[in-house]
Design an enzyme around this catalytic site. Sequence first.
Site, PDB file in Angstrom:
ATOM      1  N   GLN A  98       0.816  -1.225   0.000  1.00 54.42           N
ATOM      2  CA  GLN A  98       0.000   0.000   0.000  1.00 54.42           C
ATOM      3  C   GLN A  98       0.847   1.272   0.000  1.00 54.42           C
ATOM      4  OE1 GLN A  98      -2.747  -0.206   3.321  1.00 54.42           O
ATOM      5  NE2 GLN A  98      -3.596  -2.156   2.647  1.00 54.42           N
TER       6      GLN A  98
ATOM      7  N   HIS B 155      -1.604   0.924   5.596  1.00 55.10           N
ATOM      8  CA  HIS B 155      -2.346   1.966   6.318  1.00 55.10           C
ATOM      9  C   HIS B 155      -1.555   3.265   6.485  1.00 55.10           C
ATOM     10  CE1 HIS B 155      -5.472  -0.920   8.233  1.00 55.10           C
ATOM     11  NE2 HIS B 155      -5.276  -1.152   6.958  1.00 55.10           N
TER      12      HIS B 155
ATOM     13  N   TYR C 253     -12.214   9.517  17.363  1.00 54.46           N
ATOM     14  CA  TYR C 253     -13.199   8.755  16.589  1.00 54.46           C
ATOM     15  C   TYR C 253     -13.214   7.260  16.934  1.00 54.46           C
ATOM     16  CZ  TYR C 253     -14.333  13.081  14.528  1.00 54.46           C
ATOM     17  OH  TYR C 253     -14.788  14.372  14.387  1.00 54.46           O
TER      18      TYR C 253
END
Lengths: 364, 148
Positions: free
Chosen positions: A79, A141, A245
């Site tokens: 990624q 990530h 969050y």
Amino acid sequence: MKRWHALGLTVPLLAGLAHADYRLETLTEGLEHPWSLAFLPDGRMLVTERPGRLRLIEADGSLRDAPLAGVPEVFAEAQAGLFEVMLAPDFDDSGWLYLSYAYGDISANNTCLARTRFNGEGLSGGEVLFCASPAKRGAAHYGGRMALLPDDTLVLTLGDGFDYREQAQNAGNHLGSLVRLTLDGRVPDDNPFLGDDGARPELYSMGHRNVQGIVYDAARDELLINEHGPRGGDELNLIQPGANYGWPLTTHGVDYTGAQITPFRELPGLTPPLLHWTPSIAPSGMALYHGDAFPDWQGDLFVSALAGQQVRRLVREEGRVVEQQVLFEALDSRIRDVRVGPDGYLYLLTDHADGALVRVVPAS
Amino acid sequence: MMARGKAALLGFLLAVLVTTLSGSLIQTQFNLAALTALGAEISLATRLTTTAQDLVGFAPLYASLVAVTLTVALPLAALSRRWLPLPAGLLYASAAALGLWLAFMVVDALAPMPTLIAATRSLTGTLCMLVGAALGGVLYACCVGRRL
């Protein structure tokens, strides 16, 4: 009509083309895992390719053979790679471009932000503005999306590095957070964690997993992000400065192995999402529609999806998502990014080794 | 001969079952411990519910990994007895644990994420999961009637 659940609310999933009729045009092919798109004032476009190249596309869609030289050294693996390209608000005068990318090697890397000048033909004068800390192992990530705020600051999204998910709850590092910087990379005077000795001053919000889309809605003065959940629990979040969050204390998803990451969907003090996608669609880019080409889409959000191989149109009312529409499944492609061009058309990047730039125009 | 085959099959199934169940229970506790370290309060009821959910959600996938591992590791351990004069229990336990450790590494190398099973991110978590496999190996040795 299918129903889609969001925090106990049912959000209708519109079937078919209830509000617009469109045509898909492949503008450019031969892009290797294109990640992000920016529109130049002269009608040309810049596209990042994840392996570390910045490509120039002419207004007619033709791809310039040679990538632009002068891109920062990039760690390209899985990624990791070159992520977003974004024009400075004063690009016409300054020529500044912002680039986000992974830097380091497989054992120590993280997301960085640089800016460089673009004179229409080449890059020069690059400088690194920010690198997320600490460096972590693995190639997963990174976040890497950016948005400009009206006060001439920018917000950069980051990821939790996958193996470091608990660190998203640690304000003492940048893992799993959003950071807010001035356009020259300094910490703004009113950042929410400034003055907290145990927190990184760049932090704007925390408790995120892998933030892949960000939009500032000037009309509503709302900063919105989407982030990948694990298996399920992809989220759309309304960002408040300093808010937490929840990841990984709260999520609507489970781990890829099927294991519970947490027993909690919500906890006091942790901000819940506006919407979650369970099962996952793997949201990637996000755009806010304003334009003349599709009048029915004014003010709607468009979220591209990788695993979902679609774009979700989100209709909002009074701060809530009240309708969703699945679009562009006919492409049968992982979609990495969605943008609104200055012509009012939607532009999509497909995530393949031979990826494409696709334009969405009205059928008529 | 038939009786030995049945004993080996029973031993293998027991080893898979014990390794899988212990691994599932252990990884749940590690994941919950990580949340507790973040300040979460986890009641006994929540802990039991989560543990049970993992037995349904995690254990089947883990069982397939364990079964493939032990299918290779236990026969290799039996073969190695010709050259390694070790007690059967120790040999089968070591083979099961080492095999599972190798399986974790192979899966992590092949899977897109750095570490597939979150509890194995730490050495302590990995070793605890391997202890379960070692117990499975001992049970296999008991079933096939080898001297421990």
